[in-house]
Design a protein around this motif. Structure first.
Motif, PDB file in Angstrom:
ATOM      1  N   ASP A 138       0.797  -1.103  -0.056  1.00 41.27           N
ATOM      2  CA  ASP A 138       0.083   0.112  -0.039  1.00 41.27           C
ATOM      3  C   ASP A 138       0.781   1.321  -0.071  1.00 41.27           C
ATOM      4  N   PHE A 139       0.577   2.287  -0.687  1.00 41.01           N
ATOM      5  CA  PHE A 139       1.144   3.580  -0.642  1.00 41.01           C
ATOM      6  C   PHE A 139       0.274   4.245   0.526  1.00 41.01           C
ATOM      7  N   GLU A 140       0.965   5.330   1.121  1.00 37.49           N
ATOM      8  CA  GLU A 140       0.640   6.253   1.959  1.00 37.49           C
ATOM      9  C   GLU A 140       1.139   7.732   1.681  1.00 37.49           C
ATOM     10  N   ALA A 141       0.344   8.600   1.218  1.00 36.07           N
ATOM     11  CA  ALA A 141       0.722  10.048   0.849  1.00 36.07           C
ATOM     12  C   ALA A 141       0.765  11.199   1.920  1.00 36.07           C
ATOM     13  N   GLU A 142       1.781  11.683   2.276  1.00 35.20           N
ATOM     14  CA  GLU A 142       1.690  12.403   3.641  1.00 35.20           C
ATOM     15  C   GLU A 142       2.572  13.525   3.331  1.00 35.20           C
ATOM     16  N   VAL A 143       2.498  14.520   4.171  1.00 34.90           N
ATOM     17  CA  VAL A 143       3.509  15.652   4.438  1.00 34.90           C
ATOM     18  C   VAL A 143       4.595  15.261   5.284  1.00 34.90           C
ATOM     19  N   ALA A 144       5.701  15.999   5.352  1.00 31.63           N
ATOM     20  CA  ALA A 144       6.680  15.547   6.197  1.00 31.63           C
ATOM     21  C   ALA A 144       7.439  17.093   6.324  1.00 31.63           C
ATOM     22  N   VAL A 145       8.039  17.190   7.694  1.00 33.02           N
ATOM     23  CA  VAL A 145       9.064  18.456   7.951  1.00 33.02           C
ATOM     24  C   VAL A 145      10.288  17.874   8.259  1.00 33.02           C
ATOM     25  N   ILE A 146      11.151  18.738   8.113  1.00 25.70           N
ATOM     26  CA  ILE A 146      12.815  18.178   8.380  1.00 25.70           C
ATOM     27  C   ILE A 146      12.991  19.621   9.376  1.00 25.70           C
ATOM     28  N   THR A 147      13.623  19.053  10.649  1.00 24.04           N
ATOM     29  CA  THR A 147      13.770  19.823  11.804  1.00 24.04           C
ATOM     30  C   THR A 147      15.295  20.380  11.933  1.00 24.04           C
ATOM     31  N   GLY A 148      15.323  21.362  12.640  1.00 22.71           N
ATOM     32  CA  GLY A 148      16.951  21.817  13.065  1.00 22.71           C
ATOM     33  C   GLY A 148      17.058  21.051  14.334  1.00 22.71           C
TER      34      GLY A 148
END
Length: 332
Positions: A138-148
């Motif tokens: 299965d696919f799962e479309a998401e948003v992600a953030v990269i942090t300091g």
């Protein structure tokens, strides 16, 4: 600004700056060789990268070249942390309704989160490799953030200040392996193979008014085998914003620069907006018909995940992958 990592034969790739329209790029080795290096000292490197970005957009960058998303690795090909939340509680509620389970009230106030594998992150055009279709791909479309760097016990408001970059994710799941793993009471492992990322990561200011209240307010377009199956809005029905997700992850530990935090599968209460994972479609079928009728992905299937701005232009570039059996995979 927009950043990406070019394949160069090494594990961490080569940092490049990408133009706003995703047409051209420039090597950033005169500033920082890798994205992780830039994140480690963001205040020092970010202004220099921004100068290069401005020059690229104005046609003044030396040695600019045509940008090819297929030549990219994940923005961070390996990361110190990949923690995926489940901030679209509608998705969780549907899954539980489909199997006749009640929704614990604390799910609306305390995020779910799992720690995924971060040593082998896939680029936007890398194949989804699986040993068996029977695993339930299965696919799962998401948003992600990269942090300091994020300190332990950070507040949600302060956590948002640590967001350096935003990107898209395909958090591949092997659905038929999940029940047995969860029954052991120790969480996901084999059911969560390598995660895939959009070619480009962008600074929040690049999103303009689409980035507000710790959420990205744009539709997530999902095509499965060339057919559009979903376009839910990522800002709608996101119960926990990214500041809350980051604060949850940092409740008892520090997060170091380069940590990636995901939103979980995007899901809107309006079912007409479609779906970002097959499991949600199957849950809706079970609720309506008493059985799931849509099968999971097969070898040869493809999935495309992308966000477009109001002018119809791609913001992050597309995740565009095919599913292949292990014995046909490159290097197998």
């Amino acid at each position: 600004m927009k950043l990406a990592t070019l394949k160069d034969g090494t594990r961490d790739g080569q940092l490049i700056v990408v133009s706003r329209d995703l047409r051209t790029a420039a090597i950033a080795d005169q500033v920082a060789p890798t994205l992780q290096r830039a994140l480690d000292d963001w205040r020092f490197y970010a202004p220099q990268l921004l100068d290069l970005y401005d020059a690229l957009n104005q046609g003044r960058a030396r040695h600019a070249f045509n940008f090819d998303a297929r030549a990219c690795m994940a923005p961070l090909p390996r990361a110190y942390q990949w923690a995926d939340g489940s901030s679209y509680v509608n998705h969780v509620e549907l899954v539980r309704r489909a199997r006749g389970a009640e929704m614990p009230p604390e799910f609306w106030t305390d995020p779910l989160m799992y720690q995924g594998g971060s040593d082998d992150l896939l680029g936007p055009a890398d194949d989804i490799v699986c040993a068996s279709e029977a695993f339930g791909i299965d696919f799962e479309a998401e948003v992600a953030v990269i942090t300091g760097d994020v300190p332990m016990s950070v507040t949600p408001d302060d956590a948002l200040k640590a967001v350096r970059l935003v990107t898209l994710v395909n958090d591949v799941s092997l659905r038929n392996l999940i029940p047995a793993e969860l029954a052991k009471g120790f969480g996901f492992f084999q059911s969560k193979p390598a995660t895939s990322f959009a070619p480009v990561a962008v600074t929040p200011d690049e999103l303009g008014g689409h980035w507000r209240e710790g959420r990205v307010h744009l539709p997530m377009l999902v095509h499965w085998n060339g057919k559009k199956v979903g376009q839910p809005d990522a800002g709608t029905d996101m119960v926990f914003h990214f500041g809350q997700l980051i604060a949850h992850a940092a409740k008892t530990r520090n997060l170091r620069a380069g940590a990636i935090v995901g939103s979980g599968t995007i899901s809107n209460k309006d079912a007409k907006r479609g779906y970002c994972c097959i499991a949600e479609k199957r849950c809706l079928e079970m609720i309506e018909h008493g059985e799931a009728r849509t099968e999971f992905m097969k070898f040869g299937d493809s999935v495309k995940i992308e966000m477009l701005d109001e002018a119809g232009k791609s913001v992050f570039g597309a995740i565009d992958q095919a599913v292949v059996p292990l014995h046909e995979a490159a290097g197998a």
